[in-house]
Design an enzyme around this catalytic site. Sequence first.
Site, PDB file in Angstrom:
ATOM      1  N   ARG A 162      46.022  -2.324  73.212  1.00 30.90           N
ATOM      2  CA  ARG A 162      45.222  -2.545  72.034  1.00 30.90           C
ATOM      3  C   ARG A 162      45.392  -1.690  70.848  1.00 30.90           C
ATOM      4  O   ARG A 162      44.691  -1.264  70.184  1.00 30.90           O
ATOM      5  CB  ARG A 162      43.708  -2.145  72.578  1.00 30.90           C
ATOM      6  CG  ARG A 162      43.229  -3.040  73.514  1.00 30.90           C
ATOM      7  CD  ARG A 162      43.186  -4.468  72.682  1.00 30.90           C
ATOM      8  NE  ARG A 162      42.473  -5.661  73.550  1.00 30.90           N
ATOM      9  CZ  ARG A 162      43.050  -6.318  74.526  1.00 30.90           C
ATOM     10  NH1 ARG A 162      44.322  -6.122  74.774  1.00 30.90           N
ATOM     11  NH2 ARG A 162      42.305  -7.241  75.338  1.00 30.90           N
ATOM     12  N   SER A 211      35.047  -6.668  74.587  1.00 34.17           N
ATOM     13  CA  SER A 211      35.396  -5.318  75.202  1.00 34.17           C
ATOM     14  C   SER A 211      34.736  -4.329  74.276  1.00 34.17           C
ATOM     15  O   SER A 211      35.398  -4.051  73.337  1.00 34.17           O
ATOM     16  CB  SER A 211      36.980  -5.365  75.654  1.00 34.17           C
ATOM     17  OG  SER A 211      37.186  -6.016  76.570  1.00 34.17           O
ATOM     18  N   GLU A 287      37.159   0.457  72.131  1.00 30.69           N
ATOM     19  CA  GLU A 287      38.136  -0.454  71.693  1.00 30.69           C
ATOM     20  C   GLU A 287      37.638  -0.931  70.303  1.00 30.69           C
ATOM     21  O   GLU A 287      38.137  -1.147  69.336  1.00 30.69           O
ATOM     22  CB  GLU A 287      38.160  -1.715  72.655  1.00 30.69           C
ATOM     23  CG  GLU A 287      39.365  -2.495  72.364  1.00 30.69           C
ATOM     24  CD  GLU A 287      39.266  -4.018  72.291  1.00 30.69           C
ATOM     25  OE1 GLU A 287      39.229  -4.641  71.225  1.00 30.69           O
ATOM     26  OE2 GLU A 287      39.225  -4.525  73.551  1.00 30.69           O
TER      27      GLU A 287
HETATM   28  N1  LIG Z   1      40.946 -10.411  74.221  1.00 29.63           N
HETATM   29  C1  LIG Z   1      39.570 -10.907  73.998  1.00 29.63           C
HETATM   30  O1  LIG Z   1      38.728 -11.557  74.707  1.00 29.63           O
HETATM   31  C2  LIG Z   1      39.001 -10.468  72.581  1.00 29.63           C
HETATM   32  C3  LIG Z   1      39.952  -9.886  71.513  1.00 29.63           C
HETATM   33  N2  LIG Z   1      39.478  -9.603  70.380  1.00 29.63           N
HETATM   34  C4  LIG Z   1      40.451  -9.153  69.375  1.00 29.63           C
HETATM   35  O2  LIG Z   1      39.842  -8.025  68.578  1.00 29.63           O
HETATM   36  C5  LIG Z   1      40.385  -8.247  67.181  1.00 29.63           C
HETATM   37  C6  LIG Z   1      39.525  -8.670  66.204  1.00 29.63           C
HETATM   38  O3  LIG Z   1      39.923  -9.582  65.437  1.00 29.63           O
HETATM   39  P1  LIG Z   1      39.087 -10.001  64.189  1.00 29.63           P
HETATM   40  O4  LIG Z   1      37.509 -10.241  64.639  1.00 29.63           O
HETATM   41  O5  LIG Z   1      39.688 -10.966  63.000  1.00 29.63           O
HETATM   42  O6  LIG Z   1      39.010  -8.539  63.447  1.00 29.63           O
HETATM   43  P2  LIG Z   1      37.735  -7.677  62.673  1.00 29.63           P
HETATM   44  O7  LIG Z   1      37.267  -8.210  61.639  1.00 29.63           O
HETATM   45  O8  LIG Z   1      36.485  -7.207  63.872  1.00 29.63           O
HETATM   46  O9  LIG Z   1      38.432  -6.273  62.222  1.00 29.63           O
HETATM   47  C7  LIG Z   1      38.702  -5.340  63.192  1.00 29.63           C
HETATM   48  C8  LIG Z   1      39.318  -4.184  62.412  1.00 29.63           C
HETATM   49  O10 LIG Z   1      40.731  -4.626  62.225  1.00 29.63           O
HETATM   50  C9  LIG Z   1      41.287  -4.313  60.716  1.00 29.63           C
HETATM   51  N3  LIG Z   1      41.596  -5.556  60.238  1.00 29.63           N
HETATM   52  C10 LIG Z   1      41.254  -7.027  60.466  1.00 29.63           C
HETATM   53  N4  LIG Z   1      42.093  -7.778  59.795  1.00 29.63           N
HETATM   54  C11 LIG Z   1      43.147  -6.991  58.974  1.00 29.63           C
HETATM   55  C12 LIG Z   1      43.829  -7.335  58.124  1.00 29.63           C
HETATM   56  N5  LIG Z   1      44.232  -8.436  57.860  1.00 29.63           N
HETATM   57  N6  LIG Z   1      44.703  -6.389  57.561  1.00 29.63           N
HETATM   58  C13 LIG Z   1      44.230  -5.041  58.161  1.00 29.63           C
HETATM   59  N7  LIG Z   1      43.355  -4.590  58.821  1.00 29.63           N
HETATM   60  C14 LIG Z   1      42.638  -5.528  59.357  1.00 29.63           C
HETATM   61  C15 LIG Z   1      39.989  -3.619  60.077  1.00 29.63           C
HETATM   62  O11 LIG Z   1      40.451  -2.231  60.089  1.00 29.63           O
HETATM   63  P3  LIG Z   1      39.671  -1.444  59.218  1.00 29.63           P
HETATM   64  O12 LIG Z   1      38.073  -1.589  58.874  1.00 29.63           O
HETATM   65  O13 LIG Z   1      39.863  -0.072  59.054  1.00 29.63           O
HETATM   66  O14 LIG Z   1      40.010  -1.768  57.414  1.00 29.63           O
HETATM   67  C16 LIG Z   1      38.737  -3.869  61.069  1.00 29.63           C
HETATM   68  O15 LIG Z   1      37.931  -3.090  61.351  1.00 29.63           O
HETATM   69  C17 LIG Z   1      41.446  -9.334  67.439  1.00 29.63           C
HETATM   70  O16 LIG Z   1      42.484  -8.322  67.866  1.00 29.63           O
HETATM   71  C18 LIG Z   1      41.028 -10.107  68.445  1.00 29.63           C
HETATM   72  O17 LIG Z   1      42.191 -10.806  69.147  1.00 29.63           O
HETATM   73  C19 LIG Z   1      38.293  -9.814  70.030  1.00 29.63           C
HETATM   74  C20 LIG Z   1      37.364 -10.370  70.865  1.00 29.63           C
HETATM   75  C21 LIG Z   1      37.541 -10.715  72.146  1.00 29.63           C
HETATM   76  C1  LIG Z   2      37.326  -9.179  75.955  1.00 27.60           C
HETATM   77  C2  LIG Z   2      38.303  -8.639  75.608  1.00 27.60           C
HETATM   78  O1  LIG Z   2      39.734  -8.830  76.258  1.00 27.60           O
HETATM   79  C3  LIG Z   2      39.453  -8.791  77.759  1.00 27.60           C
HETATM   80  C4  LIG Z   2      40.192  -9.765  78.191  1.00 27.60           C
HETATM   81  O2  LIG Z   2      39.482 -11.014  77.749  1.00 27.60           O
HETATM   82  C5  LIG Z   2      40.145  -9.913  79.727  1.00 27.60           C
HETATM   83  C6  LIG Z   2      40.784 -11.026  80.471  1.00 27.60           C
HETATM   84  O3  LIG Z   2      42.400 -10.913  80.341  1.00 27.60           O
HETATM   85  O4  LIG Z   2      40.778  -8.599  80.216  1.00 27.60           O
HETATM   86  C7  LIG Z   2      40.605  -7.277  79.593  1.00 27.60           C
HETATM   87  O5  LIG Z   2      39.102  -7.182  80.136  1.00 27.60           O
HETATM   88  P1  LIG Z   2      39.010  -6.464  81.384  1.00 27.60           P
HETATM   89  O6  LIG Z   2      39.997  -5.310  81.642  1.00 27.60           O
HETATM   90  O7  LIG Z   2      37.652  -6.041  81.560  1.00 27.60           O
HETATM   91  O8  LIG Z   2      39.090  -7.729  82.397  1.00 27.60           O
HETATM   92  P2  LIG Z   2      38.456  -8.563  83.578  1.00 27.60           P
HETATM   93  O9  LIG Z   2      39.347  -9.549  84.074  1.00 27.60           O
HETATM   94  O10 LIG Z   2      37.345  -8.987  82.491  1.00 27.60           O
HETATM   95  O11 LIG Z   2      37.980  -7.680  84.560  1.00 27.60           O
HETATM   96  C8  LIG Z   2      38.781  -7.053  85.350  1.00 27.60           C
HETATM   97  C9  LIG Z   2      38.123  -6.596  86.615  1.00 27.60           C
HETATM   98  O12 LIG Z   2      37.096  -5.525  86.309  1.00 27.60           O
HETATM   99  C10 LIG Z   2      36.123  -5.362  87.168  1.00 27.60           C
HETATM  100  N1  LIG Z   2      34.690  -5.487  86.685  1.00 27.60           N
HETATM  101  C11 LIG Z   2      34.586  -6.226  85.518  1.00 27.60           C
HETATM  102  C12 LIG Z   2      33.560  -6.441  84.653  1.00 27.60           C
HETATM  103  C13 LIG Z   2      32.516  -5.782  85.676  1.00 27.60           C
HETATM  104  O13 LIG Z   2      31.091  -5.823  85.010  1.00 27.60           O
HETATM  105  N2  LIG Z   2      32.540  -5.238  86.784  1.00 27.60           N
HETATM  106  C14 LIG Z   2      33.899  -5.146  87.248  1.00 27.60           C
HETATM  107  O14 LIG Z   2      33.913  -4.483  88.628  1.00 27.60           O
HETATM  108  C15 LIG Z   2      36.602  -6.681  88.374  1.00 27.60           C
HETATM  109  O15 LIG Z   2      36.991  -6.226  89.223  1.00 27.60           O
HETATM  110  C16 LIG Z   2      37.346  -7.482  87.328  1.00 27.60           C
HETATM  111  O16 LIG Z   2      38.025  -8.522  88.185  1.00 27.60           O
HETATM  112  C17 LIG Z   2      40.380  -7.481  78.002  1.00 27.60           C
HETATM  113  N3  LIG Z   2      39.866  -6.113  77.685  1.00 27.60           N
HETATM  114  C18 LIG Z   2      40.604  -5.176  77.533  1.00 27.60           C
HETATM  115  C19 LIG Z   2      40.072  -3.990  76.718  1.00 27.60           C
HETATM  116  O17 LIG Z   2      41.894  -5.170  77.742  1.00 27.60           O
HETATM  117  C20 LIG Z   2      38.608  -7.831  74.215  1.00 27.60           C
HETATM  118  O18 LIG Z   2      39.610  -7.385  73.899  1.00 27.60           O
HETATM  119  O19 LIG Z   2      37.688  -7.892  73.519  1.00 27.60           O
END
Ligand SMILES: NC(=O)C1=CN([C@@H]2O[C@H](COP(=O)(O)OP(=O)(O)OC[C@H]3O[C@@H](n4cnc5c(N)ncnc54)[C@H](OP(=O)(O)O)[C@@H]3O)[C@@H](O)[C@H]2O)C=CC1
Ligand SMILES: C=C(O[C@H]1[C@H](O)[C@@H](CO)O[C@H](OP(=O)(O)OP(=O)(O)OC[C@H]2O[C@@H](n3ccc(=O)[nH]c3=O)[C@H](O)[C@@H]2O)[C@@H]1NC(C)=O)C(=O)O
Length: 303
Positions: A162, A211, A287
């Site tokens: 991240r 997260s 995060e």
């Molecule tokens: N894996 C998952 O399930 C999830 C993952 N995410 C990830 O979190 C991130 C959030 O994306 P998004 O919602 O668009 O970001 P945000 O609008 O939430 O911005 C987050 C930070 O990133 C910086 N930022 C955003 N865009 C730019 C840019 N074009 N240039 C420079 N800095 C930038 C800013 O820093 P500053 O304020 O310091 O300028 C901001 O505070 C992504 O990486 C997304 O994939 C989000 C939700 C779930």
């Molecule tokens: C949601 C984000 O990204 C997510 C991404 O969607 C998922 C799926 O790959 O994997 C990461 O979550 P995570 O590490 O919690 O993965 P999960 O697959 O949800 O959980 C892993 C394991 O944690 C345990 N778990 C999770 C949640 C909970 O309430 N309790 C628990 O015990 C379970 O064993 C589960 O199997 C990313 N988060 C980070 C910080 O790495 C985000 O970045 O905002």
Amino acid sequence: MRTQLDIQNNYLLKGHSTIRIGGVCSHFAEASNENSIMEALEYAYSKNKKVHVIGAGSNVLIGENPDTFVLKMVMRDVEVIGEKIIAKAGVYLPTISRIALCHGLTGFEWASAIPGTIGGAAIMNAGAYDTEFFDKVEAVTGIDMNGNKKTIPRSDIETSHRSSNIHPENFIVTEVSILLQKGDIGKIEKKMLEYTSYRKRTQPKGLTLGSTFMQSFDFTRGTGVSAGYYIDQCGLKGFTVGGASFSKIHANFIMNQGGGTFSDVLDLMEQAYYRVQEKFGVKLRPEVKILADSLLTRKFVSN
Ligand SMILES: NC(=O)C1=CN([C@@H]2O[C@H](COP(=O)(O)OP(=O)(O)OC[C@H]3O[C@@H](n4cnc5c(N)ncnc54)[C@H](OP(=O)(O)O)[C@@H]3O)[C@@H](O)[C@H]2O)C=CC1
Ligand SMILES: C=C(O[C@H]1[C@H](O)[C@@H](CO)O[C@H](OP(=O)(O)OP(=O)(O)OC[C@H]2O[C@@H](n3ccc(=O)[nH]c3=O)[C@H](O)[C@@H]2O)[C@@H]1NC(C)=O)C(=O)O
């Protein structure tokens, strides 16, 4: 005088964060091209304001009244050249996944339901399902705070969980070049559906920032451990402060139940931080990015 950019004063930011929390910033504008970024930088400099960039706001917790210039990236052009996709910073990640699917390109299926933008993903090295954004990046283009345009090749970008060495306080991402491979459309679609279904099963819907804390590296197991696991083990699922709670589905998700405030969310984060530290000796690292003037009383944010 330059007038292209529509700069708004005392602008309410709440609607620009997916958790729907946030006060009024001193200045706000939307950047639809590079010129508007230059103009915003010049204006912010003249007013002695810091520029904070936001994309989809899926990862930014906004404070009461940040005295700052918030620049929202709405540059949304995409170009496909062979196996390469060149996307402007404001393009949503799922859009890229769908474009890749339509062109029979594999390597971006993981992002099909991630609610962020390409720019945010580059700053944070977004990831899911053991895949990271930078796995498929060829180069990142942007503008530094002095207004200089620069393209950084992947070989010059250092990444970790991240995070990357592209820092938003020095660099505004405008464009990312992604290199994918030809694949089987049926298989690509199946993978996208599997990921989306995992997400639906394990993550809550609603007003959240995804997260809250990063995974912690467990040296004995040689792997990252979900912060959700630790928070869950501390019995915090469903724990509520004011209008915000830890999700009952995934403990690392904080939900705005309606009327949740910046300080409710910080209180929840603080509870998780200290309880997990006490029980497991693990220091959780946020995060979510926090956009606020001062957090001096919240030591856990910088620990
Ligand atoms: N894996 C998952 O399930 C999830 C993952 N995410 C990830 O979190 C991130 C959030 O994306 P998004 O919602 O668009 O970001 P945000 O609008 O939430 O911005 C987050 C930070 O990133 C910086 N930022 C955003 N865009 C730019 C840019 N074009 N240039 C420079 N800095 C930038 C800013 O820093 P500053 O304020 O310091 O300028 C901001 O505070 C992504 O990486 C997304 O994939 C989000 C939700 C779930
Ligand atoms: C949601 C984000 O990204 C997510 C991404 O969607 C998922 C799926 O790959 O994997 C990461 O979550 P995570 O590490 O919690 O993965 P999960 O697959 O949800 O959980 C892993 C394991 O944690 C345990 N778990 C999770 C949640 C909970 O309430 N309790 C628990 O015990 C379970 O064993 C589960 O199997 C990313 N988060 C980070 C910080 O790495 C985000 O970045 O905002």
